[in-house]
Design a protein around this motif. Structure first.
Motif, PDB file in Angstrom:
ATOM      1  N   LEU A 229       0.829  -1.208   0.000  1.00 20.23           N
ATOM      2  CA  LEU A 229       0.000   0.000   0.000  1.00 20.23           C
ATOM      3  C   LEU A 229       0.870   1.267   0.000  1.00 20.23           C
ATOM      4  O   LEU A 229       0.491   2.292  -0.560  1.00 20.23           O
ATOM      5  N   THR A 230       2.049   1.178   0.617  1.00 17.48           N
ATOM      6  CA  THR A 230       2.942   2.339   0.670  1.00 17.48           C
ATOM      7  C   THR A 230       3.404   2.753  -0.727  1.00 17.48           C
ATOM      8  O   THR A 230       3.940   3.844  -0.903  1.00 17.48           O
ATOM      9  N   GLU A 238       5.742  11.547  -5.246  1.00 11.53           N
ATOM     10  CA  GLU A 238       6.298  11.900  -6.562  1.00 11.53           C
ATOM     11  C   GLU A 238       5.402  12.914  -7.267  1.00 11.53           C
ATOM     12  O   GLU A 238       5.884  13.841  -7.918  1.00 11.53           O
ATOM     13  N   TRP A 239       4.098  12.729  -7.135  1.00  6.92           N
ATOM     14  CA  TRP A 239       3.148  13.631  -7.802  1.00  6.92           C
ATOM     15  C   TRP A 239       3.239  15.039  -7.215  1.00  6.92           C
ATOM     16  O   TRP A 239       3.267  16.036  -7.938  1.00  6.92           O
ATOM     17  N   LEU A 240       3.322  15.119  -5.889  1.00 11.12           N
ATOM     18  CA  LEU A 240       3.403  16.427  -5.244  1.00 11.12           C
ATOM     19  C   LEU A 240       4.721  17.110  -5.612  1.00 11.12           C
ATOM     20  O   LEU A 240       4.753  18.313  -5.884  1.00 11.12           O
ATOM     21  N   ARG A 241       5.795  16.335  -5.672  1.00 13.90           N
ATOM     22  CA  ARG A 241       7.102  16.874  -6.029  1.00 13.90           C
ATOM     23  C   ARG A 241       7.064  17.416  -7.459  1.00 13.90           C
ATOM     24  O   ARG A 241       7.503  18.542  -7.718  1.00 13.90           O
ATOM     25  N   ALA A 242       6.507  16.628  -8.371  1.00 10.88           N
ATOM     26  CA  ALA A 242       6.443  17.041  -9.777  1.00 10.88           C
ATOM     27  C   ALA A 242       5.555  18.264  -9.949  1.00 10.88           C
ATOM     28  O   ALA A 242       5.858  19.157 -10.745  1.00 10.88           O
TER      29      ALA A 242
ATOM     30  N   LYS B  13      -7.278  15.020  -3.194  1.00 12.03           N
ATOM     31  CA  LYS B  13      -7.040  14.309  -1.937  1.00 12.03           C
ATOM     32  C   LYS B  13      -6.057  15.099  -1.075  1.00 12.03           C
ATOM     33  O   LYS B  13      -6.154  15.107   0.144  1.00 12.03           O
ATOM     34  N   THR B  14      -5.127  15.788  -1.718  1.00 13.14           N
ATOM     35  CA  THR B  14      -4.184  16.635  -0.984  1.00 13.14           C
ATOM     36  C   THR B  14      -4.926  17.793  -0.321  1.00 13.14           C
ATOM     37  O   THR B  14      -4.649  18.147   0.825  1.00 13.14           O
ATOM     38  N   VAL B  15      -5.881  18.356  -1.051  1.00 10.52           N
ATOM     39  CA  VAL B  15      -6.706  19.432  -0.482  1.00 10.52           C
ATOM     40  C   VAL B  15      -7.429  18.895   0.762  1.00 10.52           C
ATOM     41  O   VAL B  15      -7.477  19.558   1.807  1.00 10.52           O
ATOM     42  N   MET B  16      -7.947  17.676   0.666  1.00 10.83           N
ATOM     43  CA  MET B  16      -8.632  17.065   1.809  1.00 10.83           C
ATOM     44  C   MET B  16      -7.693  16.890   2.982  1.00 10.83           C
ATOM     45  O   MET B  16      -8.047  17.153   4.127  1.00 10.83           O
ATOM     46  N   ALA B  17      -6.495  16.418   2.688  1.00 10.89           N
ATOM     47  CA  ALA B  17      -5.542  16.136   3.758  1.00 10.89           C
ATOM     48  C   ALA B  17      -5.138  17.432   4.467  1.00 10.89           C
ATOM     49  O   ALA B  17      -5.139  17.511   5.695  1.00 10.89           O
ATOM     50  N   VAL B  18      -4.809  18.473   3.674  1.00  8.00           N
ATOM     51  CA  VAL B  18      -4.356  19.723   4.274  1.00  8.00           C
ATOM     52  C   VAL B  18      -5.489  20.380   5.064  1.00  8.00           C
ATOM     53  O   VAL B  18      -5.322  20.778   6.225  1.00  8.00           O
ATOM     54  N   SER B  19      -6.687  20.456   4.462  1.00  7.30           N
ATOM     55  CA  SER B  19      -7.804  21.081   5.172  1.00  7.30           C
ATOM     56  C   SER B  19      -8.166  20.263   6.408  1.00  7.30           C
ATOM     57  O   SER B  19      -8.504  20.814   7.458  1.00  7.30           O
ATOM     58  N   LEU B 184      -0.028  12.867   1.711  1.00  5.75           N
ATOM     59  CA  LEU B 184       1.032  13.865   1.600  1.00  5.75           C
ATOM     60  C   LEU B 184       2.398  13.219   1.367  1.00  5.75           C
ATOM     61  O   LEU B 184       3.415  13.905   1.304  1.00  5.75           O
ATOM     62  N   GLY B 185       2.401  11.903   1.246  1.00  2.68           N
ATOM     63  CA  GLY B 185       3.637  11.199   0.894  1.00  2.68           C
ATOM     64  C   GLY B 185       4.646  11.080   2.012  1.00  2.68           C
ATOM     65  O   GLY B 185       5.824  10.857   1.750  1.00  2.68           O
TER      66      GLY B 185
END
Ligand code: HEM
Ligand code: SF4
Ligand code: FES
Lengths: 249, 223
Positions: A229-230, A238-242, B13-19, B184-185
């Motif tokens: 799952l990780t 990777e997506w956020l970085r890009a 999903k990032t918006v969800m996580a941050v909010s 958020l990785g």
């Protein structure tokens, strides 16, 4: 073994499907699940009925062609592919439900066969490297740290079967897509397209109508190749970085 | 970049996580503030007054409070809109159910969606009850939150709504905090246990901390 099978029958993509009940007898516990279906099909053909359509190819657990949701589990009760699932995992007299992968991005073609070409289009969007490969290079030409090589290998194991999509309550293809992205993004050979790969593959995945991840974790439980799952966490990173990099440019 | 984020399932999903994390931070502060009720009406009402004068003389009366309110409203709307849009998409992506059902498959997803709806309704009720006083039982008095809180938790429905909502908050954070880390990785195999433990601890702490107040009123410790 004597078994009762309830199998999803559907004439074509537009027809309504339903479960049909069949009895099979004389099944050996050492048969694979697909061989058991072959036995059923032989009987159906002999009695002039339409055999059950299902996908298969290597029957060695390496090609990813076989599918089937068996008693609600993608690839059945063992953590393997359906071709590697043996009838000894069931008991004599069992009733077994056999259904196709269900997701709107994987429409049913016939019976248990679904169209998985959405996966091919995700690969086309970035699941490759552009470096000319030619013949095998000298092994030390491009050093890869051992942990990175292990990481790449773990993700390279994905056979693109689609069990992750079938198991996901949201019909999401995140585990497949993340396995492909992580496999190439960690290697020096994949570095030139590191950003475009993740952005384009995720965009294509969305375009195909797969759902989003709610981290239910069903995909990783169903995956016959143990993609963790990780892997999805890694793809998000990777997506956020890009995306940040693209924003700065 | 905002377009890319909003148009992608991963971005939304990032918006969800941050909010979600912004709201979580607020909830921790809110819970700690609430516990002041155990030190009497004077201290609690004084604390409520202080909330309006924080940052003075740089800020004017209630400016800081309004700033926090604006941030929270933005967070709630961003969170709820993304949750709605993602959930719609998820349901569309899996239109037909398996004949052979496995209930476990959607446990976390279902609790997040139902829990989220419960929380949204609760937030509306809570504001109408203790901020504006619109649906308050008994005489609502601005500037006397201690008395207002005691009134609310002296009704059976006030207690019921609150207890249900606080259990929902706990369940939501239990899956939500860990999920946000993955979104958020920052999750990893080595950090997984620590993240899950933190999620459980936060959930338990918030639910217990928030529930202490109605329990205090019900048992007569606060009156
Ligand atoms: C307006 C009321 C709310 C609704 C409708 C709502 C709904 C949801 C839903 C449906 C999810 C799962 C979405 C998904 O996994 O795709 C979620 C996740 C989450 N929620 Fe909420 N929620 C609400 C309030 C809150 C509050 C008050 C908090 C603060 C503690 C919070 C924190 C979180 C977090 C941290 C996540 C995880 C985000 C992620 O998975 O990355 N939510 N919410
Ligand atoms: S991630 Fe696992 S379940 Fe999904 S396609 Fe790859 S091998 Fe199949
Ligand atoms: S038939 Fe190739 S993996 Fe099952």
């Amino acid at each position: 073994m004597k078994l009762t099978l309830r199998v999803w029958r559907q004439k074509n993509a537009d027809a309504d499907g339903a479960m049909s009940t069949y009895e099979v007898d004389g099944i050996s516990p050492d048969m694979s699940f697909l061989e058991m279906l072959d036995t059923l099909n032989e009987e159906l053909i002999l009695s002039g009925e339409d055999p059950v359509a299902f996908d298969h190819d290597c029957r060695e657990g390496i090609c990813g062609a076989c599918s089937l949701v068996i008693n609600g589990d993608a690839h059945g009760p063992e953590r393997t592919t359906t071709c590697q699932l043996h009838m000894r995992s069931f008991a004599d007299g069992d009733t077994i439900d056999v259904e196709p992968w269900r997701a709107s991005a994987f429409p049913v073609v016939k019976d248990l066969v679904v169209d998985r070409s959405a996966f091919d289009r995700i690969i086309e969007a970035g699941g490759y490297i552009t470096a000319p490969t030619g013949s095998a290079p000298e092994a030390h030409a491009t050093p890869v740290p051992k942990p990175d090589a292990d990481f790449a290998f773990e993700h390279a194991e994905c056979i693109g079967c689609g069990a992750c999509v079938a198991a996901c309550p949201n019909g999401a293809a995140m585990l497949f897509t993340s396995a492909k992205i992580n496999h190439l993004n960690v290697l020096p050979q994949g570095a030139p397209e590191r950003e475009t790969r993740v952005l384009d593959m995720v965009a294509q995945m969305d375009e195909e109508g797969f759902g989003g991840c709610t981290l239910a974790g069903e995909c990783a439980t169903a995956c016959p190749k143990g993609i963790p799952l990780t892997s999805i966490t890694g793809m998000n990173k990777e997506w956020l970085r890009a995306t940040r990099k693209a924003g700065r440019r | 970049m905002a377009r890319t984020v909003w148009n992608s399932t991963v971005g939304k999903k990032t918006v969800m996580a941050v909010s979600g994390l912004v709201m979580l931070l607020y909830l921790v502060a809110h819970m700690i503030g609430n516990l002041k009720i155990f030190f009497g009406a004077g201290e609690f009402n004084h604390y409520a007054h202080w909330l309006r004068t924080v940052g003075e003389p740089f800020m004017h009366y209630e400016w800081t409070l309004w700033l926090i309110r604006v941030v929270l409203v933005v967070a709630v709307i961003a969170h709820a809109v993304s949750a709605y849009q993602l959930s719609r998409r998820d349901i569309k992506a899996r239109p037909s159910k398996y004949v052979h059902r496995k209930p476990r498959a959607s446990y976390a997803t279902r609790t997040m969606r139902w829990g989220g709806i419960i929380l949204a309704l609760f937030i509306v009720w809570h504001l109408l009850d203790l901020t504006t006083g619109t649906v308050h039982s008994g005489g609502f008095e601005t500037g006397k939150p201690y008395q207002n809180v005691v009134d609310t938790f002296s009704t059976w429905y006030g207690n019921t709504i609150y207890v249900v909502a606080m259990i929902a908050v706990g369940l939501h954070i239990r899956h939500g905090f860990w999920s946000a880390a993955q979104t958020l990785g920052v999750g990893s195999r080595t950090r997984d246990r620590a993240l899950k433990t933190t999620a459980n601890a936060l959930a338990l702490l918030l639910t217990a901390g928030f529930l202490a107040v109605p329990v205090g009123v019900m048992t007569g410790v606060v009156s």
